[in-house]
Design an enzyme around this catalytic site. Structure first.
Site, PDB file in Angstrom:
ATOM      1  N   ASP A 160      38.741  40.297  35.434  1.00  0.00           N
ATOM      2  CA  ASP A 160      39.822  39.612  34.724  1.00  0.00           C
ATOM      3  C   ASP A 160      39.401  39.400  33.268  1.00  0.00           C
ATOM      4  O   ASP A 160      38.584  40.161  32.746  1.00  0.00           O
ATOM      5  CB  ASP A 160      40.149  38.288  35.437  1.00  0.00           C
ATOM      6  CG  ASP A 160      41.634  37.957  35.393  1.00  0.00           C
ATOM      7  OD1 ASP A 160      42.175  37.848  34.282  1.00  0.00           O
ATOM      8  OD2 ASP A 160      42.257  37.803  36.461  1.00  0.00           O
ATOM      9  N   HIS A 235      43.966  33.666  31.370  1.00  0.00           N
ATOM     10  CA  HIS A 235      44.333  34.309  32.639  1.00  0.00           C
ATOM     11  C   HIS A 235      43.176  34.308  33.633  1.00  0.00           C
ATOM     12  O   HIS A 235      43.352  33.983  34.813  1.00  0.00           O
ATOM     13  CB  HIS A 235      44.785  35.732  32.324  1.00  0.00           C
ATOM     14  CG  HIS A 235      45.447  36.467  33.439  1.00  0.00           C
ATOM     15  ND1 HIS A 235      44.739  37.248  34.331  1.00  0.00           N
ATOM     16  CD2 HIS A 235      46.739  36.562  33.801  1.00  0.00           C
ATOM     17  CE1 HIS A 235      45.587  37.795  35.191  1.00  0.00           C
ATOM     18  NE2 HIS A 235      46.807  37.400  34.897  1.00  0.00           N
ATOM     19  N   SER A 597      49.821  37.999  39.634  1.00  0.00           N
ATOM     20  CA  SER A 597      48.450  37.635  39.229  1.00  0.00           C
ATOM     21  C   SER A 597      47.991  36.355  39.899  1.00  0.00           C
ATOM     22  O   SER A 597      46.805  36.169  40.153  1.00  0.00           O
ATOM     23  CB  SER A 597      48.377  37.430  37.711  1.00  0.00           C
ATOM     24  OG  SER A 597      48.264  38.627  37.020  1.00  0.00           O
TER      25      SER A 597
END
Length: 816
Positions: A160, A235, A597
């Site tokens: 990620d 994220h 996600s």
């Protein structure tokens, strides 16, 4: 050596200034499948679902041997300085990534020992209350010793955007039991280049970053992307905390508390492999290097909230490319892989995760909704959204439009209705009133944010703000955003018109259109408390849909995807204070965001709990347990529904199908004790590839270093807990093999149902399976009528000791 001399003479040095990144796969097996015979190096291959012992001298010497071969090939073909090798891949695939010119890439394609040359392609990100919604604190964590033992010694690797290591969700001291050294993980920890402190702390057990391809492509900016595992986006921190964040972390923003956050497996260790970046996403060459390193280091689970921007240009099939082939190697090494399905919904064939060895996760809306309302002076109440406190009770405030409180001609330079710049608005006219702002395209494009509207209103001393949507493009998605002052977003255009009409009628103007007196009034309700709905879960509008595709002509595959549904809408989780991915959460410690996600790390964390209870289970066994115990019924006892567009392009609900949810919504408690599993290993995956029409056997061998086997006969015989036949002609029988993983013998009755266009029959109707034993059964599908559409059904195995296993069935009848 003679061959290389001829190569060198033949390939005079053509060098183009426009270099690109290519992933090159080589003849010769990688560590995971090398069976010996190359220059006396002993075998390093592992059995299916077995971890690589990367500390052994056999493995390290063979790894050095492969890397020398990569370097020798490049050194003999090209002059020094005319190319740059970025990575050598040795564990899961044998090859390397290099920054070379297209001419040099062509030379590589024709060089002896080279099997394939793929131009690199980009990937992108697929973007609290859920532990309670999923029943973890009451039904699952106690079976593993409580939340402070849930996921003990399981390592989850995150490919990620990095991690914000200072967040309380990742603090090693936030536990009653200190973290000791991990018994087998071998990953390393980079230091922060500014503070010289390690990114690891016992909870975070590994932290590395991969950016060679991004740098070679000229996309990497060290000022905002950080040449370290630091999350410059948000994220990566968000997904890591969903799967494995500490339990009971207070979510506080703007002085308000939004509950307590927890990961699915709060005791699991976090291993960070940063390969995604803020502005450009990432490059497959970096992602493959990160996966290769993660498996080398000994992770148990991989969480991938990442998918391709577009299909790889050089491969014919979705299942065979360096990315999916690397993940196949990871699964062979016993690593469970959860990947986000993609955010292209609600349209069909929008999945970006295709392969049978991957667990593809769709996104659901859970039972929590945030709603608010605006009450007008004429008594009308307009529904909207906004995580904000109310204006003062029993009091109305004058409302002023941003366009009516401009300072001079300042609006010429900026769009004043956006309310992004307090300096262009008259504070004297705004102070103490509710500021009305317009939701323009700038909010969609990301150059304007609700956070900035709230800051503008607060700076001007407003009592609150209203953001009005006057027109909306199809597909525009509105999420509630926490606000530091009372605020609401009116998303329904008809309600926005009601507000505008009321404002215009109530506001007196002179002959030039200037306001003489503001008389419109309103009050904003309390939006801080969520409303819990029984209709949950529902498939989120954005969640990518099947059917699955086997090639980039979008021909349907005989494999159902997605595999499973998990919460992915409005998920509170950790955020990086450096994070800039979401304009509404810049500088914040938490964010409330949506996407597949967010769904994938839910499954990664729950898989860690299953792995903790059943440490010897294969990735396929864990996947099977999650799938067969999932539910297709919502909390109100009705069939799952999916968000979809109506003919007028408004959002409506329709009955969901397996192309929306796979096997159903995850049920963690049931997954710990599934009764039966549908197991599969590396040879089964190869069999699936070899029997899929249109895949060249030579291409399969190139990517897997394994010769084809055709024992499976048809790809729908692959032993997965679902059945998909895209081209059913007359009658077809498929087989499945189940293994009893319970402690005792159990007798199962097998029933089936199918929509009328396809007849379904199972055999035998019942069977007894001893503990640890396996049995097979068959399912026969027959075309009754050709409708041009898929028919849906299911096979159910109901056990005498209470276990229940369900397989979704999808099939389309064809004339021939």
């Amino acid at each position: 050596m003679d061959v290389w001399c001829k190569v060198l003479v033949f390939f005079t040095c053509f060098f183009s200034v426009t270099a690109e990144i290519y992933i090159v796969t080589m003849e010769g097996e990688p560590i995971i499948s090398y069976k010996g015979g190359d220059n006396g190096f002993e075998a390093t291959a592992v059995e299916s679902d077995e971890k690589i012992d990367t500390t052994s001298e056999l493995v390290t010497s063979y790894a050095r041997h492969l890397e020398r071969k990569h370097d020798m090939l490049l050194g003999m073909l090209f002059e020094e300085g005319s190319y740059k090798k970025l990575y050598s891949y040795k564990h899961l695939i044998n090859g390397f990534a290099a920054h070379v010119s297209p001419d040099q890439a062509e030379m590589l394609r024709r060089a002896p020992g080279v099997k394939s040359v793929d131009r690199d392609w980009k990937v992108r990100k697929l973007t609290t209350h859920t532990p309670q919604f999923l029943g973890l604190p009451t039904d699952v964590w106690p079976t593993g010793g409580g939340y402070d033992r849930a996921g003990e010694d399981i390592v989850i690797g995150f490919i990620d955007s990095g991690i914000f290591p200072h967040h309380p969700s990742f603090a090693s001291h936030h536990t009653s039991v200190p973290y000791g050294p991990h018994p087998s993980y071998k990953g390393k920890c980079e230091d922060d280049p500014h503070t010289r402190k390690s990114f690891c702390n016992g909870k975070i057990i590994g932290a590395q970053h991969f950016a060679e391809a991004a740098k070679a492509a000229g996309a990497f900016n060290p000022d905002i992307d950080y040449a370290s595992p630091m999350d410059g986006d948000g994220h990566g921190s968000h997904t890591a905390a969903i799967a494995a964040g500490n339990n009971g972390i207070t979510v506080r923003m703007h002085g308000y508390e939004f509950g307590k956050a927890s990961g699915m497996a709060p005791r699991a260790r976090i291993a960070v492999y940063k390969a995604l970046y803020r502005l450009f996403g990432g490059f497959v060459a970096d992602v493959v290097a990160a996966i290769d390193q993660a498996v080398h280091d000994g992770v148990d689970i991989l969480s991938l909230s990442v998918g391709p921007n577009s299909p790889p240009a050089t491969t014919k099939t979705t299942f065979l490319n360096p990315f999916d082939a690397t993940l196949l190697g990871a699964v062979k090494a016993g690593v469970f892989v959860a990947q986000a399905a993609g955010n292209g919904g609600p349209f069909p064939k929008t999945l970006v995760s295709y392969s049978p060895w991957i667990t593809t996760v769709a996104a659901a809306i859970d039972d929590r909704r945030y709603k608010n309302h605006l009450t007008l002076g004429n008594g009308k109440m307009l529904a909207g959204m906004g995580l904000s406190p109310s204006t003062r009770p029993h009091r109305s405030y004058k409302m002023v439009s941003a366009n009516d409180v401009l300072l001079g001609s300042s609006g010429m330079k900026y769009n004043p209705s956006d309310c992004q710049k307090p300096e262009v608005l008259n504070k004297k006219l705004v102070e103490g009133n509710i500021l009305l702002c317009g939701y323009s395209f700038n909010f969609v494009a990301g150059s304007a944010s609700i956070k900035k509207v709230a800051e503008t209103a607060k700076h001007l001393g407003a009592a609150g703000f209203v953001l009005v949507v006057e027109n909306v493009s199809p597909g525009t998605k509105f999420d509630p955003v926490p606000s530091c002052i009372p605020g609401i977003l009116i998303t329904d255009v008809s309600k926005s018109m009601d507000l505008i009409d009321y404002y215009n009628v109530s506001t007196s103007r002179d002959w030039m259109g200037r306001v003489k007196e503001f008389k419109a009034e309103g009050s904003i309700g309390d939006g801080l408390e969520p409303i819990l709905h029984k209709s949950a879960p529902e498939v989120a509008l954005f969640s990518a849909r099947g059917p699955n595709t086997k090639d980039f002509s979008f021909q349907d595959a005989d494999l159902l995807k997605p595999d499973i549904l998990a919460p992915g809408s409005l998920i509170w989780s950790a955020w990086s204070e450096n994070g800039t991915d979401e304009a509404n959460y810049v500088g914040e410690g938490f964010a409330l965001i949506s996407g597949t996600s967010m769904a994938a790390p839910h499954i990664a964390g729950i898989a860690a709990l299953v792995k903790q209870k059943h440490p010897l289970w294969s990735p396929a066994a864990i996947k099977s347990a999650l799938m067969t115990t999932s539910t297709v019924i919502d909390r109100a006892g009705r069939p799952l529904q999916a968000q979809q567009y109506s003919e007028t392009e408004t959002i409506t609900l329709v009955k969901a199908t397996p192309f929306d949810y796979g096997s159903g919504h995850v049920n963690p408690s049931a997954a710990l004790d599934p009764g039966l599993i549908f197991d599969a290993g590396y040879e089964d995956y190869i069999g699936f590839l070899c029997t899929t029409p249109g895949i060249d056997a030579h291409e399969i061998t190139n990517f897997t270093n394994t010769p084809c086997n055709f024992k499976m006969v048809h790809p729908s015989n692959f032993n997965t807990p679902s059945i998909a036949i895209s081209h059913l002609v007359r009658t077809q029988t498929v087989t499945r093999r189940v293994t009893n993983v319970a402690d005792e013998e159990e007798t199962y009755t097998i029933t089936s149902r199918m929509e009328p266009a396809i007849a379904i029959e199972v055999s035998p109707p019942a069977m007894t399976v001893r503990a640890g034993a396996s049995r097979t059964f068959s399912v026969t599908l027959t075309v009754r009528s050709v409708t041009g559409a898929y028919s849906f059904g299911e096979v159910t195995l109901k056990g005498s000791r209470g276990h229940k296993v369900t397989l979704p069935v999808v099939a389309m009848g064809q004339k021939r």
